[in-house]
Design an enzyme around this catalytic site. Sequence first.
Site, short mmCIF file in Angstrom:
data_model
loop_
_atom_site.label_atom_id
_atom_site.label_comp_id
_atom_site.label_asym_id
_atom_site.label_seq_id
_atom_site.Cartn_x
_atom_site.Cartn_y
_atom_site.Cartn_z
NE ARG A 1 -50.63 45.52 -11.11
CZ ARG A 1 -49.51 45.50 -11.84
NH1 ARG A 1 -49.37 46.34 -12.84
NH2 ARG A 1 -48.56 44.63 -11.58
CG HIS B 1 -57.12 41.26 -8.71
ND1 HIS B 1 -56.26 40.27 -8.29
CD2 HIS B 1 -56.35 42.38 -8.84
CE1 HIS B 1 -55.04 40.76 -8.17
NE2 HIS B 1 -55.06 42.04 -8.50
CG HIS C 1 -47.98 48.56 -7.88
ND1 HIS C 1 -46.99 47.79 -8.45
CD2 HIS C 1 -49.07 47.73 -7.77
CE1 HIS C 1 -47.46 46.57 -8.68
NE2 HIS C 1 -48.71 46.51 -8.28
CG ASN D 1 -43.59 48.87 -9.76
OD1 ASN D 1 -44.69 48.42 -9.49
ND2 ASN D 1 -42.91 49.63 -8.91
#
Length: 322
Positions: A65, A196, A69, A97
């Site tokens: 992740r 996910h 990001h 975040n």
Amino acid sequence: MAFSSGCRIGAPVAAILLLGLAAAASAQLSATFYDTSCPSALATIKSAVTAAVNSEPRMGASLLRLHFHDCFVQGCDASVLLNDTATFTGEQTAFPNRDSIRGFGVIDTAKAQVEAVCPQTVSCADILTVAARDSVVALGGPSYTVPLGRRDSTTASLSEANSDLPPPTSDLADLVGNFSRKGLSVTDMVALSGAHTIGQAECKNFRSRIYGESNIDAAFAASRQANCPQSSDGDKNLAPLDESTPDAFDNAYYVNMLSQQGLLHSDQQLFNGGSTDDLVSTYASDAAQFSADFAAAMVNMGNIGVLTGAQGEIRLICSKVN
């Protein structure tokens, strides 16, 4: 970039130019980039990541992740790793975040170990990209070749972090548009969403789904409500994004969609009578196809907005510019 006579470049032309520049930069990446300058780089990174994931499987999802990001804000330039200072505001306090992204210590450890054998040679951006791949492998997912040669940014963008990272409330059209703006296809988007299959989400990010949506399996919703009250209590309570095999990188995430057991609103949007239903069904029944498409999508995402050559720098410490 300035233009003479006050000319303003049109949005479609600007988009084409930006994609062209991104393609030119990514073309400079190479899987053999460190073969001569730091031949032990990849093994050193893998050792640090594998140890961290073996100690805490959830860390694999966190590192994956963190890479996402990073790439969706300014490109894959390690800007997300920059800490705030008295004169600098980075991306870590952006709404998507804040109190959410983690894994910085693992990247710092890997960087320190690489610096010990190859001083100021391997970028934090490359370490983060390789760490994401190694996290997937450590949890049983596919391996793939990572093109290398990224350099680190000296800037970050709080505003872009707030605007460009897709929230868990996104509808399908929002997701398609968001990924398209980064040069990623619908197939890339659906395959990358398969990340996910590992990791967890906070109650505040799926509360509205389990209490207010109809396209959700009733028993699944009830099981999630047990640890996520309808009031604001328990906002940070965690639930696995894939409760069947939460620590294994597999295609169960897509199988869950077919049974309306997507935890996030944005998850179930991929299988909700829309244009991506067929692709979800394919991944649910064909794990090998998902693995292949996920690997390709990760390489595509890792090429977004990279800095190469004389651009940027090789940070000595990932959390601050030199």
